[in-house]
Design an enzyme around this catalytic site. Structure first.
Site, mmCIF file in Angstrom:
data_model
loop_
_atom_site.group_PDB
_atom_site.id
_atom_site.type_symbol
_atom_site.label_atom_id
_atom_site.label_comp_id
_atom_site.label_asym_id
_atom_site.label_seq_id
_atom_site.Cartn_x
_atom_site.Cartn_y
_atom_site.Cartn_z
ATOM 1 N N ASP A 282 1.544 18.996 77.379
ATOM 2 C CA ASP A 282 1.127 17.627 77.108
ATOM 3 C C ASP A 282 0.648 17.591 75.656
ATOM 4 O OD1 ASP A 282 0.466 14.971 77.199
ATOM 5 O OD2 ASP A 282 -0.621 15.073 79.094
HETATM 6 C C1 BGC Z 1 0.096 11.799 77.926
HETATM 7 C C2 BGC Z 1 1.510 12.129 78.358
HETATM 8 C C3 BGC Z 1 2.490 11.564 77.368
HETATM 9 C C4 BGC Z 1 2.194 12.129 75.995
HETATM 10 C C5 BGC Z 1 3.121 11.624 74.920
HETATM 11 C C6 BGC Z 1 -0.157 12.207 76.481
HETATM 12 O O1 BGC Z 1 -1.355 11.675 76.049
HETATM 13 O O2 BGC Z 1 -0.821 12.434 78.770
HETATM 14 O O3 BGC Z 1 1.734 11.601 79.635
HETATM 15 O O4 BGC Z 1 3.798 11.860 77.757
HETATM 16 O O5 BGC Z 1 0.867 11.751 75.638
HETATM 17 O O6 BGC Z 1 2.918 10.300 74.650
#
Ligand code: BGC
Length: 740
Positions: A282
């Site tokens: 993530d």
């Molecule tokens: C989120 C993810 C997301 C990623 C990219 C993170 O803050 O938890 O779900 O895919 O950002 O935007």
């Protein structure tokens, strides 16, 4: 025109020269031939051929992103990104394209910002309420098509953390509280998405069940409970879809960050589940180089804090074996070949706007759950007057926020045109107007609007109308949890006052989670519409006026009170653990001090908790009304490796409908499991008076327990009771059988 024909001709000639028929040689950049471009080879062989030709620098290029503002360094190469959340530089020398990643939970995100358009589908929790695998496939396929049309080859959708904590601000992005329902639904959704030749992704692996302190929290859960709950949803989703990527989550699990958790990434995901794709962190969830690499993290996003120079040095010094890096790279290349993004790269094109809206509307019609109906619904088209009440019900319906946010065409419906760009932390209302959709149903009636900001004036309007319809909402977003399950902004009071003024009050809920309803006995009907997507209001109006017979069922329990939840409150970090300044990412990357959350309820998530604790609920899991009625009879259980449960469902009412027939099982006492678990279902379409015999084959795994000792699923010999019916608390058929 002539010039164009000449080009086509020249291309055809060049292609035929460069494509050899007897030897596999295929044209690529600089006139070189690349044997791995032969699509008849297996993705494994193709990936291995590429890895052999790569320099260490090229390998490392594939193992990280190019940065995102506010989350660490940003490379000048990021300028070539398509505008999505992640961009991985390709290797043109070897014919390997860039990876363009976009968030796409309920539609492609950030399209407005990029000057494009995408359809907003109903929230994922709504899709789960359809219990419809074909609809989930169509949902995923639409997202896949729109991703490709916008130039993306990887999706960051696929949220499947189960609703262990309904106040989790991302509940709307997930698929409910049951691991089998959530797993099957995400599997179908991903299958639909990947069939469009985009890389699909399941997230957030694992136990990212609350947003509060998500980058610091350490989730404590015992192994068996973990495998039978949150992890089972991932296991089924991967089994059904072969999703090509898995995103490890921000939190820690049993002491180790998810993105450097060997148990999760290697022992379970890669070894036990035989996952062949790659693990992407993530955004900012990577915390180490050697530890993460050894644990099984393949790719760091969004930048290269640990998987750039540090990884190169670690390889050169022997701290990280080259073979480990090769494996990460192989997995990424395997994914690219297997998903088709190399053989069939995305091409920017215009999306089918009308087709998308149609799918979004049909999906919402199958997602909205009718929770209560004293006979008020469906509304009579001959009605004279309606009071439409509720915040912004004149212009729009609310949507879920955070990285899942889809941009509404024309901007936020509640802001003046031109001022409605989506912004983190600001609720977005889609321009799908309940007031207009209702007016369109009854052109001759007087349909008046009141925002409800003054409950007294709303009640006064309700008193003058034949029927009052209150649209109530609870906004959710990533990076926050709900303060409570109560409707915000005094809406409970608004509903109570309106219902006191007019007993024919219908409540339409726009929420991502269950809410408490102190006014439940005062109103005549309740429809849970979730976040309805781009065409939510038409779908809701179709249900309210009976053009569509509701068929959805709850994928989450609605408790009577928050006091009945396994955790009275969400455990919060002792003090604010992230800093808003631009250097905050350094502290997060270094790893924040842990605080503990104990998931002592273990496998008892959702209905399993209320069943085990004997707590009455407001609306049970699997519950939902229709404008017709159904009866169940003739249960037969054929014992076998995968028992087959057969029964007859009859439409006993006067309207055609679709019944979600649910099959639960209770395990032998020795299993020490909650009283029952969902093990299968079938959605049956029935005309009035029609009966159908339904057979649900129950996978042995769904009847098993996870044995930590044996490190695998185990079916305990003994008595299993199968129960069948229309909700987890209405199971008229029951049969006990012995399984060995
Ligand atoms: C989120 C993810 C997301 C990623 C990219 C993170 O803050 O938890 O779900 O895919 O950002 O935007």
């Amino acid at each position: 025109m002539r010039t164009q024909i000449r080009h086509y001709f020249l291309n055809a000639v060049l292609f035929s020269i460069a494509t050899c028929s007897s030897v596999p040689c295929f044209p690529q950049s600089g006139g070189q031939t690349h044997p791995w471009m032969n699509p008849t080879l297996s993705p494994d062989d193709r990936a291995s051929l590429v890895v052999k030709k790569m320099t260490l620098d090229e390998k490392i290029t594939l193992l990280h992103g190019t940065g995102m503002e506010g989350l660490g360094p940003v490379s000048p190469l990021a300028a070539q990104s398509n505008g999505g959340a992640g961009y991985v530089v390709g290797i043109p020398r070897l014919g390997i394209p860039a990876i363009q990643m976009s968030d796409a939970a309920y539609g492609v995100c950030k399209s407005g910002e990029n000057g494009r358009y995408s359809t907003a589908l109903p929230a994922n929790v709504g899709a789960a309420a359809s219990w419809d695998l074909d609809a989930a496939y169509a949902y995923g396929a639409l997202i896949g098509r729109e991703l490709r049309a916008q130039g993306y080859n990887m999706s960051l959708g696929g949220g499947v953390d189960i609703t262990r904590e309904p106040r989790n601000g991302r509940t709307f992005e997930y698929l409910g509280e049951d691991p089998i329902l959530a797993g099957k639904m995400v599997g179908a959704l991903m299958k639909g998405e990947q069939a469009q030749h985009v890389i699909g992704d399941l997230k957030h692996y694992a136990f990212n069940d609350q947003e509060s302190g998500r980058t610091a929290v350490n989730v404590n859960i015992d192994q068996r409970a973990g495998r039978e709950s949150d992890l089972l949803a991932f296991e089924i989703g991967l089994e059904d879809s072969n999703a090509a990527a898995v995103m490890c989550s921000y939190n820690r699990v049993n002491g180790a960050y998810a993105c450097e958790n060997k148990y999760l990434l290697t022992d379970v995901l890669k070894k036990d589940w035989k996952f062949k794709g790659f693990v992407v962190s993530d955004w900012g969830a990577t915390h180490s180089t050697a530890k993460a690499s050894a644990a099984g993290l393949d790719h760091e996003e969004p930048a290269w804090i640990f998987y750039g120079n540090d990884l190169k040095k670690a390889v050169e010094s022997g701290q990280v074996p080259l073979a480990e890096v090769d494996e990460h790279v192989h997995r990424i290349l395997w994914t690219m070949f297997a998903s088709g993004v190399i053989d069939d790269p995305p091409r920017k094109s215009v999306v089918d706007v009308e087709g998308g809206l149609e799918i979004a509307q049909r999906m919402e019609e199958q997602s909205a759950v009718l929770l209560k109906n004293d006979g008020q619904l469906p509304l009579d088209a001959e009605i004279h007057s309606i009071a439409v009440i509720g915040p912004h019900a004149d212009v729009g319906m609310i949507s879920g926020g955070g990285s899942a946010q889809v941009d509404p065409p024309g901007g936020n419906a509640i802001m003046p045109p031109g001022q409605g760009a989506t912004e983190w932390g600001v609720p977005i209302w889609f321009p799908t107007s309940p007031l207009k959709s209702i007016r369109a149903k009854v052109p001759g009636a007087q349909v008046q609007f009141n925002s409800g900001s003054d409950p007294g004036s709303a009640a006064a309007l309700a008193k003058t109308a034949d029927v009052a319809i209150v649209f109530a909402y609870q906004w959710e977003s990533e990076d926050m949890d709900l303060r409570s399950l109560s409707l915000p902004e005094n809406q409970d009071d608004l509903i109570a006052k309106v219902a006191a003024a007019n007993p024919r009050t219908i409540v339409v809920l726009e929420t991502g989670s269950p809410v408490t309803m102190p006014w439940v006995d005062q109103v005549s009907a309740i429809l849970e519409a979730w976040y309805g997507g781009s065409r939510g209001s038409n779908a809701v109006a179709n249900i309210l006026f009976g053009d569509v017979n509701p068929s959805a069922k709850l994928p989450v329990t609605f408790p009577k009170s928050e006091a009945d939840l396994p955790h009275l409150t969400i455990v919060k970090p002792p003090k604010k653990t992230t800093d808003a300044d631009s250097q905050g990412w350094r502290r997060t990357a270094a790893g924040l001090p842990a605080f503990q959350v104990a998931y002592d309820e273990g496998v008892k998530v959702g209905y399993k908790w209320y069943d085990a604790e004997n707590k009455p609920v407001l609306f049970p899991f699997g519950y939902g009304l229709s404008y017709t009625t159904y009866s169940y009879a003739n249960l037969k259980v054929a014992v076998g490796k995968n028992p087959r449960v057969s029964f007859t469902v009859t439409n006993t009412g006067s309207r055609a409908g679709a019944e979600i027939a649910e099959v639960y099982a209770s395990l032998p006492a020795a299993a020490a499991e909650p009283p029952k678990r969902l093990v299968g279902w079938s959605k049956v379409k029935l005309d009035p008076g029609e009966s159908k015999e339904v057979t649900v084959e129950v996978a042995a795994k769904y009847l098993s327990i996870f044995s930590v000792e044996k490190d695998g699923w185990q079916l305990l010999p003994g008595e299993y009771t199968f129960m069948v019916g229309g909700s987890s608390q209405n199971l008229p058929l029951k049969e006990a059988v012995t399984l060995r």
